[in-house]
Design a protein around this motif. Structure first.
Motif, mmCIF file in Angstrom:
data_model
loop_
_atom_site.group_PDB
_atom_site.id
_atom_site.type_symbol
_atom_site.label_atom_id
_atom_site.label_comp_id
_atom_site.label_asym_id
_atom_site.label_seq_id
_atom_site.Cartn_x
_atom_site.Cartn_y
_atom_site.Cartn_z
ATOM 1 N N LEU A 38 0.854 -1.186 0.000
ATOM 2 C CA LEU A 38 0.000 0.000 0.000
ATOM 3 C C LEU A 38 0.887 1.232 0.000
ATOM 4 O O LEU A 38 1.835 1.323 0.797
ATOM 5 C CB LEU A 38 -0.887 0.036 1.249
ATOM 6 N N ARG A 39 0.591 2.154 -0.893
ATOM 7 C CA ARG A 39 1.256 3.455 -0.853
ATOM 8 C C ARG A 39 0.259 4.436 -0.263
ATOM 9 O O ARG A 39 -0.782 4.711 -0.852
ATOM 10 C CB ARG A 39 1.723 3.853 -2.248
ATOM 11 N N VAL A 40 0.616 4.919 0.922
ATOM 12 C CA VAL A 40 -0.332 5.658 1.749
ATOM 13 C C VAL A 40 0.135 7.094 1.919
ATOM 14 O O VAL A 40 1.330 7.356 2.152
ATOM 15 C CB VAL A 40 -0.482 4.988 3.131
ATOM 16 N N GLN A 41 -0.811 8.038 1.821
ATOM 17 C CA GLN A 41 -0.547 9.450 2.072
ATOM 18 C C GLN A 41 -1.038 9.785 3.473
ATOM 19 O O GLN A 41 -2.226 9.687 3.778
ATOM 20 C CB GLN A 41 -1.272 10.325 1.046
ATOM 21 N N ARG A 42 -0.108 10.145 4.346
ATOM 22 C CA ARG A 42 -0.473 10.592 5.695
ATOM 23 C C ARG A 42 -0.742 12.077 5.681
ATOM 24 O O ARG A 42 0.022 12.855 5.103
ATOM 25 C CB ARG A 42 0.652 10.301 6.695
ATOM 26 N N GLN A 43 -1.806 12.478 6.329
ATOM 27 C CA GLN A 43 -2.158 13.888 6.395
ATOM 28 C C GLN A 43 -2.156 14.330 7.849
ATOM 29 O O GLN A 43 -2.964 13.874 8.657
ATOM 30 C CB GLN A 43 -3.540 14.132 5.772
ATOM 31 N N GLY A 44 -1.213 15.190 8.180
ATOM 32 C CA GLY A 44 -1.101 15.693 9.539
ATOM 33 C C GLY A 44 -0.929 17.186 9.558
ATOM 34 O O GLY A 44 -0.859 17.847 8.513
ATOM 35 N N GLU A 45 -0.842 17.740 10.757
ATOM 36 C CA GLU A 45 -0.712 19.194 10.883
ATOM 37 C C GLU A 45 0.710 19.666 10.589
ATOM 38 O O GLU A 45 0.918 20.712 10.005
ATOM 39 C CB GLU A 45 -1.135 19.625 12.283
ATOM 40 N N GLY A 46 1.694 18.903 10.992
ATOM 41 C CA GLY A 46 3.078 19.297 10.764
ATOM 42 C C GLY A 46 3.729 18.501 9.661
ATOM 43 O O GLY A 46 3.199 17.505 9.176
ATOM 44 N N GLU A 47 4.914 18.953 9.253
ATOM 45 C CA GLU A 47 5.631 18.262 8.183
ATOM 46 C C GLU A 47 6.019 16.846 8.587
ATOM 47 O O GLU A 47 6.023 15.934 7.767
ATOM 48 C CB GLU A 47 6.885 19.066 7.795
ATOM 49 N N GLU A 48 6.357 16.674 9.871
ATOM 50 C CA GLU A 48 6.765 15.355 10.325
ATOM 51 C C GLU A 48 5.598 14.366 10.332
ATOM 52 O O GLU A 48 5.788 13.164 10.200
ATOM 53 C CB GLU A 48 7.369 15.457 11.737
ATOM 54 N N GLU A 49 4.369 14.879 10.505
ATOM 55 C CA GLU A 49 3.209 14.005 10.556
ATOM 56 C C GLU A 49 2.640 13.730 9.180
ATOM 57 O O GLU A 49 1.800 12.852 9.022
ATOM 58 C CB GLU A 49 2.130 14.626 11.451
ATOM 59 N N SER A 50 3.046 14.491 8.183
ATOM 60 C CA SER A 50 2.566 14.286 6.821
ATOM 61 C C SER A 50 3.646 13.592 5.996
ATOM 62 O O SER A 50 4.821 13.652 6.314
ATOM 63 C CB SER A 50 2.192 15.631 6.172
ATOM 64 N N GLY A 51 3.205 12.954 4.931
ATOM 65 C CA GLY A 51 4.163 12.300 4.060
ATOM 66 C C GLY A 51 3.606 11.016 3.490
ATOM 67 O O GLY A 51 2.445 10.662 3.714
ATOM 68 N N ARG A 52 4.419 10.313 2.733
ATOM 69 C CA ARG A 52 4.020 9.050 2.108
ATOM 70 C C ARG A 52 4.826 7.900 2.689
ATOM 71 O O ARG A 52 5.984 8.068 3.056
ATOM 72 C CB ARG A 52 4.224 9.124 0.587
ATOM 73 N N GLU A 53 4.196 6.755 2.746
ATOM 74 C CA GLU A 53 4.890 5.559 3.197
ATOM 75 C C GLU A 53 4.365 4.356 2.429
ATOM 76 O O GLU A 53 3.257 4.367 1.886
ATOM 77 C CB GLU A 53 4.695 5.348 4.704
ATOM 78 N N THR A 54 5.176 3.323 2.369
ATOM 79 C CA THR A 54 4.818 2.083 1.691
ATOM 80 C C THR A 54 4.742 0.981 2.726
ATOM 81 O O THR A 54 5.675 0.787 3.513
ATOM 82 C CB THR A 54 5.851 1.724 0.613
ATOM 83 N N ILE A 55 3.627 0.254 2.732
ATOM 84 C CA ILE A 55 3.372 -0.758 3.752
ATOM 85 C C ILE A 55 3.041 -2.076 3.075
ATOM 86 O O ILE A 55 2.192 -2.126 2.183
ATOM 87 C CB ILE A 55 2.207 -0.333 4.671
ATOM 88 N N ALA A 56 3.697 -3.141 3.483
ATOM 89 C CA ALA A 56 3.436 -4.469 2.933
ATOM 90 C C ALA A 56 2.362 -5.184 3.747
ATOM 91 O O ALA A 56 2.223 -4.963 4.946
ATOM 92 C CB ALA A 56 4.710 -5.301 2.922
ATOM 93 N N CYS A 57 1.606 -6.027 3.077
ATOM 94 C CA CYS A 57 0.566 -6.785 3.767
ATOM 95 C C CYS A 57 0.249 -8.044 2.970
ATOM 96 O O CYS A 57 0.672 -8.191 1.823
ATOM 97 C CB CYS A 57 -0.691 -5.940 3.977
ATOM 98 N N ASP A 58 -0.511 -8.930 3.584
ATOM 99 C CA ASP A 58 -0.854 -10.199 2.958
ATOM 100 C C ASP A 58 -2.188 -10.171 2.225
ATOM 101 O O ASP A 58 -2.458 -11.033 1.393
ATOM 102 C CB ASP A 58 -0.900 -11.305 4.019
ATOM 103 N N MET A 59 -3.032 -9.194 2.555
ATOM 104 C CA MET A 59 -4.335 -9.095 1.907
ATOM 105 C C MET A 59 -4.842 -7.669 2.046
ATOM 106 O O MET A 59 -4.671 -7.032 3.086
ATOM 107 C CB MET A 59 -5.330 -10.080 2.539
ATOM 108 N N VAL A 60 -5.484 -7.172 0.985
ATOM 109 C CA VAL A 60 -6.062 -5.824 0.986
ATOM 110 C C VAL A 60 -7.557 -5.939 0.736
ATOM 111 O O VAL A 60 -7.995 -6.486 -0.279
ATOM 112 C CB VAL A 60 -5.423 -4.932 -0.104
ATOM 113 N N LEU A 61 -8.356 -5.432 1.675
ATOM 114 C CA LEU A 61 -9.808 -5.428 1.559
ATOM 115 C C LEU A 61 -10.278 -3.996 1.365
ATOM 116 O O LEU A 61 -9.889 -3.102 2.114
ATOM 117 C CB LEU A 61 -10.448 -6.029 2.813
ATOM 118 N N TRP A 62 -11.144 -3.776 0.363
ATOM 119 C CA TRP A 62 -11.524 -2.414 -0.024
ATOM 120 C C TRP A 62 -13.004 -2.164 0.261
ATOM 121 O O TRP A 62 -13.876 -2.817 -0.295
ATOM 122 C CB TRP A 62 -11.246 -2.195 -1.507
ATOM 123 N N THR A 63 -13.287 -1.197 1.135
ATOM 124 C CA THR A 63 -14.670 -0.798 1.421
ATOM 125 C C THR A 63 -14.882 0.700 1.259
ATOM 126 O O THR A 63 -15.946 1.207 1.601
ATOM 127 C CB THR A 63 -15.052 -1.193 2.862
#
Length: 421
Positions: free
Chosen positions: A387-412
């Protein structure tokens, strides 16, 4: 006696002023789940009990079900049908679809149109597309109404599946608390001897009726057969919006149809088989969407995997794009959801918007703690997702993108109307 009367009066007053309990998604507690299974052991019984109040049912829960009038104005189906206006003088003529007023109508690409049945004493042909709550209730109610002699319509219900899906109980199929017939009874059993004709096919296109030239409309099915109609009801519903993130359609599992249930069941079985003897490994499941469906699905999958693999071997993470769960629900309901998810060891990440779903390039432990190196036969790279995820926070340190691995993705997250026009 006066004393008894005073007690009764006090009970009535207390009941009338007691605050209403908030609507809480099912399965958020064992008590709610068991109550639901007792009261809704059979969706058929549930539907029959509510058939006498179809007008309220459609208006409150499926008010979006519309018919097209000759002037291009949508008409609330329930206000016209259930109010008893389905007579030769005032009924389906006000719902008749009109030609060339909607996108998707193409001249000369349909089979020859049949004459439109109009006027008093005619048995009109009504095509109902979609066998969800709106479509099924409409078809049954139209067949139930009292019509003048020779004027009872020919009602045809079209759906791609042979079963009506009672979606609130879909989760019980995953945990084994309900059977297929309880959650998805056959249309033929629900329709019974009502006189409604059921057709199991996918709708490929719709040609609108031409009232000016007195030509009926036509529905084309996936086997190239056609259904002529004088009146058309559209109740096809919505489907999961897998276009909200790149790669979601290819790599994520939706949870909206019986086919989705079967795919998820197979995937869970593969995971359980692969991890059964892998002590120390952790299964990582990502659920995208912080609405009631996401909350219930996360809780259901967590229950299933924790029961088979152990609590410490399962990590379920719920990704919420907004600042809270179930934002349209009452605060009390959101509190219950948060407490329940926490009790099941489910991590909730707020302000995390999933932008892309893909296959992992290198099988390795992710930031969520997943080993993620297995397939149905063994362990390998092909069933690791990222998953390529966009974090949205108030400060620069809390915002940004990260890549997370997983075994299954469920979409709702999100839904979009199913297009047939």
């Amino acid at each position: 006696p006066p004393f008894v009367g005073l007690l009764l009066l006090t009970a009535v007053v207390l009941t009338s002023v007691a605050p209403r309990q908030p609507m809480i998604p099912w399965r958020l507690s064992n008590a709610l789940s068991s109550t639901r299974m007792r009261s809704l052991r059979s969706p058929t019984k549930h539907m029959r009990a509510r058939s006498s109040s179809a007008k309220t049912l459609v208006q409150r829960r499926w008010g979006g079900l519309r018919l097209l009038s000759p002037l291009g104005q949508s008409t609330n189906l329930c206000e016209s049908v259930v109010a008893g206006q389905a007579t030769s003088s005032s009924s389906p003529s006000s719902w008749r679809t009109f030609a060339s007023s909607m996108a998707g109508h193409e001249e000369g690409k349909s089979a020859a149109l049949t004459p439109l049945r109009s006027g008093a004493g005619n048995s009109h042909r009504i095509a109902v597309l979609g066998g969800g709550f709106g479509g099924l209730y409409t078809a049954l109610k139209l067949a139930e109404l009292k019509w003048e002699e020779g004027a009872k319509p020919e009602v045809t219900l079209v759906d791609v599946s042979d079963r009506f899906l009672f979606k609130p109980l879909m989760y019980e199929l995953i945990t084994g608390e309900a059977t297929l017939d309880q959650v998805a009874p056959l249309f033929r059993d629900l329709i019974g001897i009502s006189g409604v004709r059921f057709v199991q096919h996918e709708v490929k296109s719709v040609t609108l009726s031409d009232t000016a030239n007195m030509l009926a409309g036509q529905v084309k099915l996936d086997d190239d057969s056609t259904i002529d109609y004088d009146y058309l009801v559209l109740g096809v519903g919505a489907e999961a919006n897998l276009e909200l993130a790149t790669g979601a359609r290819e790599h994520a599992l939706a949870f909206n149809t019986l086919d989705d249930v079967r795919k998820l069941e197979q995937r869970l079985q593969d995971i359980e088989d692969a991890f059964a003897d892998k002590r120390g490994d952790t299964v990582s499941v990502a659920v995208v969407g912080g609405g009631p469906s996401g909350v219930e699905l996360a809780a259901t999958v967590s229950d299933r995997l924790q029961k088979s693999l152990g609590r410490e071997a399962v990590r379920v993470t719920l990704y919420v794009a907004g600042a809270d769960l179930m934002e349209t629900f009452a605060p009390e309901a959101r509190d219950v959801a948060r407490e329940t998810l926490a009790s099941k060891n489910i991590e909730v990440l707020y302000n995390h918007r999933v932008e892309e779903v893909g296959k992992a390039t290198v099988p390795s432990s992710s930031s969520s703690g997943s080993s993620s190196e297995y397939t149905k036969e063994g362990r390998g790279e092909e069933d690791v997702f990222e998953l390529r995820v966009q974090r949205q926070g108030e400060g620069e340190e809390e915002s940004g993108r990260e890549t997370i691995a997983c075994d299954m993705v469920l979409w709702t997250a999100g839904a979009k109307p199913i297009g047939v026009m």
